[in-house]
Design an enzyme around this catalytic site. Sequence first.
Site, PDB file in Angstrom:
ATOM      1  N   HIS A  98       0.847  -1.205   0.000  1.00 10.40           N
ATOM      2  CA  HIS A  98       0.000   0.000   0.000  1.00 10.40           C
ATOM      3  C   HIS A  98       0.875   1.245   0.000  1.00 10.40           C
ATOM      4  CE1 HIS A  98       0.890  -0.459   4.265  1.00 10.40           C
ATOM      5  NE2 HIS A  98       0.266   0.664   4.563  1.00 10.40           N
ATOM      6  N   HIS A 126       1.190   3.927   2.018  1.00 11.30           N
ATOM      7  CA  HIS A 126       1.715   4.684   3.153  1.00 11.30           C
ATOM      8  C   HIS A 126       3.240   4.680   3.021  1.00 11.30           C
ATOM      9  CE1 HIS A 126      -2.109   4.250   5.794  1.00 11.30           C
ATOM     10  NE2 HIS A 126      -2.079   5.406   5.167  1.00 11.30           N
ATOM     11  N   ASP A 164       5.848   4.498   4.740  1.00 13.29           N
ATOM     12  CA  ASP A 164       6.773   3.557   5.384  1.00 13.29           C
ATOM     13  C   ASP A 164       6.796   2.200   4.680  1.00 13.29           C
ATOM     14  OD1 ASP A 164       4.105   3.427   6.406  1.00 13.29           O
ATOM     15  OD2 ASP A 164       4.776   2.218   8.094  1.00 13.29           O
ATOM     16  N   HIS A 165       6.027   2.063   3.605  1.00 10.70           N
ATOM     17  CA  HIS A 165       6.024   0.797   2.858  1.00 10.70           C
ATOM     18  C   HIS A 165       6.559   0.943   1.437  1.00 10.70           C
ATOM     19  CE1 HIS A 165       3.814  -1.621   5.876  1.00 10.70           C
ATOM     20  NE2 HIS A 165       3.517  -0.397   6.292  1.00 10.70           N
ATOM     21  N   HIS A 193      -7.342  -1.841   5.967  1.00  8.91           N
ATOM     22  CA  HIS A 193      -6.527  -0.728   6.438  1.00  8.91           C
ATOM     23  C   HIS A 193      -7.186   0.586   6.012  1.00  8.91           C
ATOM     24  CE1 HIS A 193      -3.024   0.805   8.321  1.00  8.91           C
ATOM     25  NE2 HIS A 193      -2.434   1.249   7.250  1.00  8.91           N
ATOM     26  N   ASP A 251      -0.094  -3.954   6.768  1.00  9.39           N
ATOM     27  CA  ASP A 251      -0.951  -3.226   7.696  1.00  9.39           C
ATOM     28  C   ASP A 251      -2.424  -3.637   7.587  1.00  9.39           C
ATOM     29  OD1 ASP A 251       1.492  -2.069   7.844  1.00  9.39           O
ATOM     30  OD2 ASP A 251       0.770  -0.003   7.796  1.00  9.39           O
ATOM     31  N   HIS A 306       6.318  -4.683  12.348  1.00  3.15           N
ATOM     32  CA  HIS A 306       5.658  -3.383  12.182  1.00  3.15           C
ATOM     33  C   HIS A 306       5.365  -2.757  13.550  1.00  3.15           C
ATOM     34  CE1 HIS A 306       2.689  -0.389  10.608  1.00  3.15           C
ATOM     35  NE2 HIS A 306       3.479  -0.438   9.562  1.00  3.15           N
TER      36      HIS A 306
END
Lengths: 303, 303
Positions: free
Chosen positions: A62, A64, A66-67, A141, A211, A269
């Site tokens: 996804h 976000h 941090d990914h 999510h 997530d 995570h």
Amino acid sequence: LSFIVTILGSNSATPAFNRNPTSQLLRIGQEQLLIDCGEGTQMRLLALKQRASRIRYIFISHLHGDHYLGLVGLLSSLHLNGREEDMHLFGPPGLDEILTTQFKYSNTYLCYRIHFHVVSTTPETILDAESFTVSTLPLSHRIHCMGFLFREKPGKRRINKDLLPPTLSVHHLKRLKEGKDLFDPAGNLLYRNEDLTLPPRLPRSYAFCSDTRYEERLVDYVRGVSLLYHESTFLDDQRERAAETFHSTARQAATIARLAEVDKLVLGHYSSRYRDLVPFLTEAREVFPNAVLSIEGEDIEVE
Amino acid sequence: LSFIVTILGSNSATPAFNRNPTSQLLRIGQEQLLIDCGEGTQMRLLALKQRASRIRYIFISHLHGDHYLGLVGLLSSLHLNGREEDMHLFGPPGLDEILTTQFKYSNTYLCYRIHFHVVSTTPETILDAESFTVSTLPLSHRIHCMGFLFREKPGKRRINKDLLPPTLSVHHLKRLKEGKDLFDPAGNLLYRNEDLTLPPRLPRSYAFCSDTRYEERLVDYVRGVSLLYHESTFLDDQRERAAETFHSTARQAATIARLAEVDKLVLGHYSSRYRDLVPFLTEAREVFPNAVLSIEGEDIEVE
């Protein structure tokens, strides 16, 4: 065939305590697959002496940051290092626009081709490679987000050396390996294939559940996998905060593992509020004993 | 007032030998300014225990990934950590589109405001802060690219304690500090300000010359600065390669420093082909002796 997950990043949202955002390298035999690509992933591949040039498939769960924020840097470095081989990139809608915008302003024309495969929110098989398949898993999510299930293809039956008659010809051995029965020159059955061979090894599988809040319908999709990665951003005393932010607790991750009867669970995570990770392990093992922590730089062999 | 450059990243294009892409933290008194923001900058600020939350101004020289790919991650982390204070971001056209696209797909609504100031290719003053100004420098690179000149404002005259008559009142001291002459109650001149004070300290200045080929017109713009950072991607035996890629050699950086009669030169933006950096220093010092290497984690005090 090796089937190894290497943890490149284990933290959530922001880096903390030398933990970095999510990324994992998955090696299935000679194939290298990258799963998520948080900021700094290329530096950690270098530090672990893993050659990014060998990666042929990248999966982004996804959008976000941090990914995926390490993706443009990684793709650029591969370009600058002269990559020629095609890259297959699987990710949510919009990732192509993000990449295109950045390459436009840096005036970069990659010296290799990226095949971008849009991953929808409907679970489906997205890759059918020689020795494994990849399908998507439904997560829940705040934005479009999918997990990935990597599954070995069933192998061939294996010759049982203990039962092999010493008189067998090379031609007969070849037929056995192909799964065929053996006949004499007159066409009479000598041996049935299954009498001289063992069943194939059980195919191994790895489910990466990025997530997500606690999502029980996931259980049917990951039932019986060899290894389940399930995010555990919080400990269970923060389960309300977890629900609000569409994340899970270590206890919830372990509950999914228990209900799905997986072989092994790996947590990860972690929220930056936790310096010490041992409580995650303790909490998860109360529900599902065969749980481990994801620790950056460590290999987890899928068995 | 402190005036300190901290090197956060010193390598060019791709990370190598534990060297990371360009970023520098500049501290002028209480103000923290970030100059370029390569991938992983937020991790290196953490490692150096520098609080990113105190940064109020960010300057991005150009949109090659090794100069800005850490920006979205840094801005996101500030958001997740609850920043409320405005941020001023100076950069080339397109940086706003890159940020907007990424925040759109992550569905991020920052809890603080970013003022985006587009930096043109015409040298001009882009910031007039309380104690310093920032103006742009003309560079010559493959895409829109600017350097930045940080210049302290002239300070006030300083009271010379050795000359101070012991009978001076608090009121007189205050007037002296304001640069005024002193009179007796009848209005007669007692002391002229300049007889009891020293001239202000010479304003310090720092010129950051990001990616550029050898560009002699730069000399007029950086003449006499206290500290010049000039990229030195290559050694001089690669000057043709440098010209082709719009980069400079250590000898060329030192030549600009000598022609501009700066106080001190700092080299950086090393190509990943070089493990050993000592030859950069040797080559530069043949032309301009007061040269140093940028080494990640090190502070360089501007004097």
